[in-house]
Design an enzyme around this catalytic site. Structure first.
Site, PDB file in Angstrom:
ATOM      1  N   GLU A 278       0.887  -1.178   0.000  1.00 25.38           N
ATOM      2  CA  GLU A 278       0.000   0.000   0.000  1.00 25.38           C
ATOM      3  C   GLU A 278       0.916   1.217   0.000  1.00 25.38           C
ATOM      4  O   GLU A 278       1.534   1.527   1.018  1.00 25.38           O
ATOM      5  CB  GLU A 278      -0.885  -0.010   1.254  1.00 25.38           C
ATOM      6  CG  GLU A 278      -1.850  -1.170   1.326  1.00 25.38           C
ATOM      7  CD  GLU A 278      -2.872  -1.154   0.205  1.00 25.38           C
ATOM      8  OE1 GLU A 278      -3.246  -0.062  -0.252  1.00 25.38           O
ATOM      9  OE2 GLU A 278      -3.284  -2.241  -0.226  1.00 25.38           O
ATOM     10  N   CYS A 312      -2.149   9.102   2.427  1.00 21.25           N
ATOM     11  CA  CYS A 312      -1.795   8.537   1.116  1.00 21.25           C
ATOM     12  C   CYS A 312      -2.782   8.967   0.038  1.00 21.25           C
ATOM     13  O   CYS A 312      -2.413   9.174  -1.110  1.00 21.25           O
ATOM     14  CB  CYS A 312      -1.732   7.025   1.201  1.00 21.25           C
ATOM     15  SG  CYS A 312      -3.226   6.279   1.869  1.00 21.25           S
TER      16      CYS A 312
HETATM   17  P1  NAD Z   1       8.534   4.769   4.529  1.00 23.81           P
HETATM   18  O1  NAD Z   1       8.519   3.987   3.270  1.00 23.81           O
HETATM   19  O2  NAD Z   1       9.670   5.702   4.762  1.00 23.81           O
HETATM   20  O3  NAD Z   1       8.524   3.801   5.794  1.00 23.81           O
HETATM   21  C1  NAD Z   1       7.469   2.893   6.046  1.00 23.81           C
HETATM   22  C2  NAD Z   1       7.959   1.757   6.902  1.00 23.81           C
HETATM   23  O4  NAD Z   1       8.936   1.013   6.183  1.00 23.81           O
HETATM   24  C3  NAD Z   1       8.646   2.175   8.207  1.00 23.81           C
HETATM   25  O5  NAD Z   1       8.224   1.278   9.218  1.00 23.81           O
HETATM   26  C4  NAD Z   1      10.121   1.993   7.887  1.00 23.81           C
HETATM   27  O6  NAD Z   1      10.936   1.719   9.020  1.00 23.81           O
HETATM   28  C5  NAD Z   1      10.089   0.796   6.974  1.00 23.81           C
HETATM   29  N1  NAD Z   1      11.229   0.684   6.047  1.00 23.81           N
HETATM   30  C6  NAD Z   1      11.941   1.679   5.466  1.00 23.81           C
HETATM   31  N2  NAD Z   1      12.870   1.153   4.628  1.00 23.81           N
HETATM   32  C7  NAD Z   1      12.718  -0.200   4.670  1.00 23.81           C
HETATM   33  C8  NAD Z   1      13.335  -1.286   3.998  1.00 23.81           C
HETATM   34  N3  NAD Z   1      14.338  -1.095   3.128  1.00 23.81           N
HETATM   35  N4  NAD Z   1      12.908  -2.536   4.256  1.00 23.81           N
HETATM   36  C9  NAD Z   1      11.886  -2.745   5.109  1.00 23.81           C
HETATM   37  N5  NAD Z   1      11.271  -1.772   5.795  1.00 23.81           N
HETATM   38  C10 NAD Z   1      11.667  -0.508   5.567  1.00 23.81           C
HETATM   39  O7  NAD Z   1       7.141   5.525   4.587  1.00 23.81           O
HETATM   40  P2  NAD Z   1       6.603   6.523   5.688  1.00 23.81           P
HETATM   41  O8  NAD Z   1       7.292   7.836   5.545  1.00 23.81           O
HETATM   42  O9  NAD Z   1       6.608   5.862   7.022  1.00 23.81           O
HETATM   43  O10 NAD Z   1       5.080   6.683   5.287  1.00 23.81           O
HETATM   44  C11 NAD Z   1       4.622   7.603   4.359  1.00 23.81           C
HETATM   45  C12 NAD Z   1       4.284   6.901   3.075  1.00 23.81           C
HETATM   46  O11 NAD Z   1       3.314   5.892   3.321  1.00 23.81           O
HETATM   47  C13 NAD Z   1       3.666   7.815   2.046  1.00 23.81           C
HETATM   48  O12 NAD Z   1       4.246   7.556   0.800  1.00 23.81           O
HETATM   49  C14 NAD Z   1       2.195   7.413   2.056  1.00 23.81           C
HETATM   50  O13 NAD Z   1       1.523   7.688   0.855  1.00 23.81           O
HETATM   51  C15 NAD Z   1       2.279   5.962   2.349  1.00 23.81           C
HETATM   52  N6  NAD Z   1       1.028   5.436   2.887  1.00 23.81           N
HETATM   53  C16 NAD Z   1       0.251   4.660   2.082  1.00 23.81           C
HETATM   54  C17 NAD Z   1      -0.982   4.186   2.541  1.00 23.81           C
HETATM   55  C18 NAD Z   1      -1.868   3.350   1.649  1.00 23.81           C
HETATM   56  O14 NAD Z   1      -2.818   2.769   2.158  1.00 23.81           O
HETATM   57  N7  NAD Z   1      -1.599   3.276   0.358  1.00 23.81           N
HETATM   58  C19 NAD Z   1      -1.400   4.495   3.839  1.00 23.81           C
HETATM   59  C20 NAD Z   1      -0.573   5.268   4.646  1.00 23.81           C
HETATM   60  C21 NAD Z   1       0.641   5.739   4.160  1.00 23.81           C
END
Ligand code: NAD
Length: 541
Positions: A278, A312
């Site tokens: 997502e 998002c």
């Molecule tokens: P992010 O991708 O920076 O981090 C999300 C999670 O992934 C965190 O827990 C982080 O520690 C982990 N992570 C980071 N790098 C990783 C890796 N290489 N391997 C495994 N895990 C890793 O995102 P964010 O800043 O926390 O969230 C914002 C983003 O989330 C925005 O792009 C938003 O659109 C999206 N989002 C999407 C939805 C949806 O339903 N589509 C809902 C909420 C947020």
């Protein structure tokens, strides 16, 4: 209990955070310290203060959680329990969320910087959604062993040589990695279906704001989820990467940025394990000139500024028909320049209904972290340098407007005549920034709406239902909305599946399709005896 005020709001939150679940990892049914004893700070976005340190798990802690999950998976008791019984436990966890909304909303207000009343409202949604997932356990049971109509003439096929039924098995050990913007909602939306489906699950919440997710561990322990079936390991991206890389993890369900989504897909490819992603968005708000202007203003602001634009499905691209462009922009500017900043989200409780007089976006919250704030400021500077017109906003507010706070505030910003190939049109900013383009014909509106690589959600506003439907049907997004009023914008319903087209994701969440993401479909083929006989001797009869 003393009343919560602006002077004691963080201290009140810190009282809640003394509980064990906010200070330990949860592995194998027990609260434990990280093996290396490391901690990480978390900040109040409204002031920049550190208000808690939470445990930082690493690859070794992930290893322990995987060992515990493997033991539970091999034991088989959880996977073989009727799904309805697993669902009952999830419903009780949801009840636990409901009973603790006051504390959890204060924690999310402090952690994310969202107004308390908004946090409370969405947490109430998480509780109802959890109960819905619980109820799907019985639905999963009822759908097991459904006979398959295998041919018998369709398309000229002869009947199959077997009697066939479908089953849905759990996948195994699943890694759940969540984002910070709606902490419990995002995490529970993974934990609940993963567990109802019979998997063993390890949750890695966001390091930016994941405190409330740790409460799910306490709830799991309270309701008696068996040891090892569910673990919570807080940590950073390396902790998440260790979870994804484990050969024992058969599926990763991830919510976060599209960039991280690609890394997770890459890391899962060598073992061909499943992913549900997502991801980000750049949703379009298409407004035809027959739309009531007041409704258009309210919907645009709600679509773009909810959660400070950190959602998002934020509708951050306004695509407006030429005839009302100037009028709409002028009205939007008037409202945006009046919206006050939310300088103490923890105490932000009382508001009314309309977007700028008391609705969900009646105050503008800070950005979640210093690094996210810097990204947005850098983006705005690059945008100015590229010659894109800033119609309103575009910088950090004057100190007097935010009570001289050191919080991570950004002015609500409108960019006009944004080139289609610019970052301002193509990239997710994740802040209160609206990019605007205009159109004259229906065909142009569709082209504009479909002009990014994302496809998460989009809305078409028109007083002509046929036109709104026609355009909505042509927009490439996992969820589209056709409306004359904007009512219900951004609202989700647990039974309605959604997900992303293109760079916005892989797979679907919510609804029965969302539950099925956590299962493997298996055809069971019988010959030499009837399905009824076979069912009698199988465990699943
Ligand atoms: P992010 O991708 O920076 O981090 C999300 C999670 O992934 C965190 O827990 C982080 O520690 C982990 N992570 C980071 N790098 C990783 C890796 N290489 N391997 C495994 N895990 C890793 O995102 P964010 O800043 O926390 O969230 C914002 C983003 O989330 C925005 O792009 C938003 O659109 C999206 N989002 C999407 C939805 C949806 O339903 N589509 C809902 C909420 C947020």
């Amino acid at each position: 209990m003393t009343e919560i005020t602006k002077n004691n709001s963080l201290e009140k939150v810190q009282e809640h955070l003394k509980a064990e679940c906010f200070n330990k990892l949860f592995i194998g049914g027990h609260f434990v310290d990280p093996i290396d004893g490391q901690k990480m700070p978390t900040y109040y976005p409204a002031t920049g203060e550190v208000f808690h340190e939470l445990p930082k798990g690493n690859a070794n802690d992930i290893g322990s959680a995987i060992d515990a999950a493997e033991a539970a998976w091999l034991d088989g008791a959880w996977a073989n329990m009727p799904a309805a019984e697993r669902g009952d436990l999830i419903s009780r966890m949801a009840q636990g969320v409901e009973e603790n909304i006051e504390a959890l909303a204060a924690i999310e207000a402090a952690d994310v910087g969202k107004p308390f009343r908004q946090a409370a409202m969405v947490l109430s949604g998480a509780a109802s959604e959890g109960k819905y997932w619980g109820s799907l356990g019985a639905v999963l049971d009822a759908g097991q062993d459904t006979p398959v109509n295998s041919g018998g003439g369709m398309g000229g096929l002869p009947p199959a040589e077997w009697d066939v039924v479908y089953r849905r098995d759990p996948i195994g050990i699943v890694g759940l990695i969540s984002a910070w913007n709606y902490p419990i909602n995002v995490a529970f939306r993974k934990v609940a279906p993963a567990l109802v489906a019979g998997n063993c699950a390890i949750l890695k919440p966001s390091e930016i704001a994941g405190l409330s997710c740790m409460f799910l561990a306490k709830l799991a322990q309270d309701v008696g989820i068996p040891e090892g079936v569910f673990s919570v390991v807080t940590g950073d991206r390396e902790t998440g990467a260790a979870l994804v890389a484990s050969p024992s993890v058969s599926m990763v369900s991830f919510t976060g940025s599209s960039l991280t989504g690609t890394k997770i897909m890459e890391a899962s490819a060598p073992k061909l394990s499943q992913v549900a992603l997502e991801l980000g968005g750049k949703s379009a708000m298409v407004i035809f000139e027959d739309t009531d202007i007041e409704r258009a203003v309210e919907a645009t602001i709600k679509g773009c500024l909810t959660n400070g634009g950190q959602i998002c499905t934020a509708h951050t691209r306004l695509i407006v028909q030429e005839g009302i462009k100037d009028h709409l922009l002028k009205e939007l500017k008037n409202v945006l320049e009046k919206i006050p900043y939310c300088t103490d989200p923890i105490t932000e409780r009382e508001r009314g209904d309309r977007a700028w007089e008391g609705g969900i976006t009646d105050v503008l919250q800070p950005i979640v972290s210093a690094s996210q704030h810097k990204k947005i400021v850098d983006f705005l500077n690059e945008t100015k340098a590229a010659g894109i017109k800033i119609y309103t906003g575009g910088r950090v507010p004057d100190p007097a407007d935010v009570k001289n706070s050191d919080g991570y505030f950004i002015q609500p910003t409108i960019l006009t005549d944004v080139p289609r190939d610019s970052d301002a049109w193509q990239k997710e900013i994740f802040g209160p920034v609206l990019s605007v383009r205009s159109f004259s014909s229906e065909a142009e509106a569709i082209t504009e709406a479909n002009s990014t690589a994302f496809g998460l959600a989009s809305t078409v506003m028109s007083s002509d239902p046929a036109k709104a439907m026609r355009v909505a049907n042509r927009i490439r997004a996992g969820a589209v909305f056709a409306t004359s009023t904007g009512e219900g914008l951004l609202a989700e319903h647990p039974a309605v599946s959604r997900g992303g087209f293109g760079c916005s994701g892989v797979g679907r969440e919510l609804g029965i399709n969302g539950l099925h993401e956590y299962t493997e479909l298996k055809s069971v083929n019988y010959s030499g005896f009837s399905i009824e006989e076979a069912k009698k001797i199988s465990n699943h009869g």
